[in-house]
Design a protein around this motif. Structure first.
Motif, mmCIF file in Angstrom:
data_model
loop_
_atom_site.group_PDB
_atom_site.id
_atom_site.type_symbol
_atom_site.label_atom_id
_atom_site.label_comp_id
_atom_site.label_asym_id
_atom_site.label_seq_id
_atom_site.Cartn_x
_atom_site.Cartn_y
_atom_site.Cartn_z
ATOM 1 N N GLY A 53 10.180 -36.369 4.359
ATOM 2 C CA GLY A 53 9.770 -35.076 4.898
ATOM 3 C C GLY A 53 9.287 -35.134 6.327
ATOM 4 O O GLY A 53 8.764 -34.147 6.852
ATOM 5 N N VAL A 54 9.468 -36.293 6.975
ATOM 6 C CA VAL A 54 8.967 -36.434 8.339
ATOM 7 C C VAL A 54 9.928 -37.284 9.155
ATOM 8 O O VAL A 54 10.572 -38.207 8.638
ATOM 9 C CB VAL A 54 7.549 -37.064 8.342
ATOM 10 N N LEU A 55 10.030 -36.952 10.422
ATOM 11 C CA LEU A 55 10.844 -37.699 11.372
ATOM 12 C C LEU A 55 9.984 -37.990 12.595
ATOM 13 O O LEU A 55 9.320 -37.094 13.115
ATOM 14 C CB LEU A 55 12.055 -36.855 11.783
ATOM 15 N N ALA A 56 9.950 -39.236 13.036
ATOM 16 C CA ALA A 56 9.204 -39.606 14.245
ATOM 17 C C ALA A 56 10.161 -39.633 15.424
ATOM 18 O O ALA A 56 11.211 -40.276 15.357
ATOM 19 C CB ALA A 56 8.556 -40.977 14.065
ATOM 20 N N ALA A 74 6.938 -50.043 15.793
ATOM 21 C CA ALA A 74 6.360 -50.922 14.778
ATOM 22 C C ALA A 74 5.526 -50.135 13.779
ATOM 23 O O ALA A 74 5.600 -50.379 12.561
ATOM 24 C CB ALA A 74 5.516 -52.002 15.449
ATOM 25 N N LEU A 75 4.731 -49.191 14.258
ATOM 26 C CA LEU A 75 3.904 -48.411 13.342
ATOM 27 C C LEU A 75 4.762 -47.495 12.477
ATOM 28 O O LEU A 75 4.518 -47.358 11.267
ATOM 29 C CB LEU A 75 2.871 -47.592 14.117
ATOM 30 N N ALA A 76 5.772 -46.872 13.080
ATOM 31 C CA ALA A 76 6.667 -46.012 12.293
ATOM 32 C C ALA A 76 7.344 -46.822 11.190
ATOM 33 O O ALA A 76 7.494 -46.347 10.054
ATOM 34 C CB ALA A 76 7.704 -45.362 13.205
ATOM 35 N N THR A 82 11.559 -42.731 9.487
ATOM 36 C CA THR A 82 12.669 -42.834 10.431
ATOM 37 C C THR A 82 12.175 -42.533 11.837
ATOM 38 O O THR A 82 11.478 -41.537 12.061
ATOM 39 C CB THR A 82 13.796 -41.855 10.065
ATOM 40 N N HIS A 83 12.547 -43.389 12.781
ATOM 41 C CA HIS A 83 12.050 -43.272 14.154
ATOM 42 C C HIS A 83 13.223 -43.195 15.121
ATOM 43 O O HIS A 83 14.085 -44.083 15.137
ATOM 44 C CB HIS A 83 11.172 -44.474 14.499
ATOM 45 N N LEU A 84 13.250 -42.159 15.945
ATOM 46 C CA LEU A 84 14.288 -41.984 16.958
ATOM 47 C C LEU A 84 13.646 -41.989 18.340
ATOM 48 O O LEU A 84 12.482 -41.600 18.498
ATOM 49 C CB LEU A 84 15.039 -40.670 16.731
ATOM 50 N N SER A 85 14.399 -42.404 19.342
ATOM 51 C CA SER A 85 13.842 -42.492 20.695
ATOM 52 C C SER A 85 14.838 -41.964 21.727
ATOM 53 O O SER A 85 15.452 -42.741 22.471
ATOM 54 C CB SER A 85 13.450 -43.943 21.014
ATOM 55 N N PRO A 86 15.020 -40.641 21.770
ATOM 56 C CA PRO A 86 15.959 -40.057 22.731
ATOM 57 C C PRO A 86 15.466 -40.163 24.170
ATOM 58 O O PRO A 86 14.268 -40.226 24.418
ATOM 59 C CB PRO A 86 16.034 -38.593 22.291
ATOM 60 N N ARG A 87 16.396 -40.165 25.080
ATOM 61 C CA ARG A 87 16.073 -40.178 26.503
ATOM 62 C C ARG A 87 15.711 -38.764 26.948
ATOM 63 O O ARG A 87 16.343 -37.782 26.559
ATOM 64 C CB ARG A 87 17.291 -40.672 27.296
ATOM 65 N N THR A 88 14.660 -38.656 27.754
ATOM 66 C CA THR A 88 14.298 -37.383 28.368
ATOM 67 C C THR A 88 14.369 -37.538 29.883
ATOM 68 O O THR A 88 14.250 -38.630 30.418
ATOM 69 C CB THR A 88 12.894 -36.920 27.945
ATOM 70 N N GLU A 89 14.545 -36.409 30.574
ATOM 71 C CA GLU A 89 14.792 -36.442 32.022
ATOM 72 C C GLU A 89 13.792 -35.566 32.768
ATOM 73 O O GLU A 89 14.161 -34.612 33.446
ATOM 74 C CB GLU A 89 16.228 -35.988 32.314
ATOM 75 N N GLU A 90 12.523 -35.902 32.644
ATOM 76 C CA GLU A 90 11.497 -35.128 33.342
ATOM 77 C C GLU A 90 11.742 -35.070 34.848
ATOM 78 O O GLU A 90 11.484 -34.048 35.499
ATOM 79 C CB GLU A 90 10.105 -35.726 33.098
ATOM 80 N N LEU A 91 12.233 -36.151 35.419
ATOM 81 C CA LEU A 91 12.434 -36.203 36.870
ATOM 82 C C LEU A 91 13.510 -35.238 37.357
ATOM 83 O O LEU A 91 13.612 -34.985 38.561
ATOM 84 C CB LEU A 91 12.780 -37.630 37.305
ATOM 85 N N ASN A 92 14.282 -34.680 36.444
ATOM 86 C CA ASN A 92 15.265 -33.673 36.836
ATOM 87 C C ASN A 92 14.645 -32.282 36.964
ATOM 88 O O ASN A 92 15.320 -31.348 37.400
ATOM 89 C CB ASN A 92 16.411 -33.618 35.815
ATOM 90 N N ARG A 93 13.387 -32.152 36.597
ATOM 91 C CA ARG A 93 12.703 -30.849 36.673
ATOM 92 C C ARG A 93 11.888 -30.779 37.962
ATOM 93 O O ARG A 93 10.924 -31.534 38.140
ATOM 94 C CB ARG A 93 11.804 -30.648 35.460
ATOM 95 N N PRO A 94 12.243 -29.866 38.868
ATOM 96 C CA PRO A 94 11.532 -29.775 40.158
ATOM 97 C C PRO A 94 10.028 -29.589 39.999
ATOM 98 O O PRO A 94 9.238 -30.149 40.771
ATOM 99 C CB PRO A 94 12.182 -28.562 40.835
ATOM 100 N N GLY A 95 9.607 -28.822 39.002
ATOM 101 C CA GLY A 95 8.180 -28.597 38.802
ATOM 102 C C GLY A 95 7.433 -29.863 38.442
ATOM 103 O O GLY A 95 6.262 -30.037 38.804
#
Length: 287
Positions: A53-56, A74-76, A82-95
């Motif tokens: 019932g949970v996804l990390a 390790a903790l997950a 289940t642990h997923l680690s998608p890439r995020t692109e904060e540096l593409n946001r001008p703000g």
């Protein structure tokens, strides 16, 4: 009844309230940094909803400090989640790059949008964060607005758990994060008004690792450690009792220079959470 037993009962009550808040949210993907807050939400979800019932989901970008992803995974794994680690692109946001006092709004917008998309792909309609009651009362938390706009669940806040409660319940449940120092993103080390770049984030990360190693080599340990990029100066913030000895270490200037700060003047000072929120900087040019 002793004060100790009353305190134990209070912690049990907080734990029960948290489990109830998680059950109310239903199956949930947790925006999981591996810090004390999100780790407790993840553990509560595993207890209340079962492992299925949970996804990390841990957002991975230049702003995540070295070692944090491995510890989160390790903790997950220990929790059987289940642990997923998608890439995020904060540096593409001008703000985000502009690094105003609303930087966290743009950061959280990117992170939560990516996590919500990943969650939906895996059958989870709800996303929860580790926002606690003290966070919600802090005037310098623009990231919370991003969560509210997206209908993100906040079990710690809903159950009335503040920072001390989070650590107490984490200790009750024997989570290894119960006494983990706060680990905000690397961008929080860069003074407002100074553009956030991959270069600045990477050198702060290198510098903090190098300073910790230098302190250990000198027989010093600081639970709190921040290397603040102030533009024309670099400030190393440590536990107050470590500052006098650390200030005598000539090696710190050398390791900071090697990490990418060059000949920038170095200040050794006591750690203060959220310190940059109260310092008004001159704007400096992007390196």
């Amino acid at each position: 009844m002793t004060s100790e037993s009353r305190g134990g009962d209070a912690v049990e009550e907080k734990a029960a309230a948290l489990l109830s808040a998680v059950r109310e949210a239903g199956p949930v993907a947790v925006a999981y940094s591996g810090g004390v807050d999100s780790a407790l939400v993840l553990a509560a979800a595993a207890r209340a909803l079962g492992r299925g019932g949970v996804l990390a989901v841990t957002a991975v970008s230049e702003s995540l400090a070295s070692g944090e992803l491995a510890a989160a995974r390790a903790l997950a794994d220990t929790l059987g989640v289940t642990h997923l680690s998608p890439r995020t692109e904060e540096l593409n946001r001008p703000g985000y790059r502009a690094n105003g006092q609303d930087r966290c709004y743009f950061c959280k917008s990117e992170v939560l949008d990516v996590i919500a998309a990943v969650a939906r792909e895996h059958g989870f309609d709800q996303v929860a964060t580790g926002t606690n009651a003290d966070d919600a009362a802090d005037p310098f938390r623009p990231g919370i607005r991003a969560g509210r706009e997206r209908g993100i669940r906040t079990p710690l806040l809903d159950a009335g758990l503040g920072k001390a409660d989070v650590r107490a319940v984490s200790r009750l449940w024997s989570l290894p994060t119960w006494d983990k120092p706060a680990t905000p993103c690397l961008a929080s080390r860069i003074r407002y008004g100074i553009p956030v770049t991959g270069h600045r984030l990477a050198r702060v990360d290198r510098a903090e690792r190098a300073v910790r190693e230098a302190l250990a080599g000198a027989g010093l340990r600081s639970g709190q450690l921040r290397v603040r990029d102030l533009g024309d100066t670099v400030r190393v913030e440590l536990d107050a009792e470590v500052v006098p000895a650390a200030a005598r270490l000539t090696s710190l200037a050398d390791v900071l220079a090697a990490a990418g700060f060059g000949a920038a003047p170095v200040v050794i000072d006591g750690f203060a959470s959220g310190r940059l929120n109260h310092e008004r900087p001159p704007v400096t040019k992007e390196p």
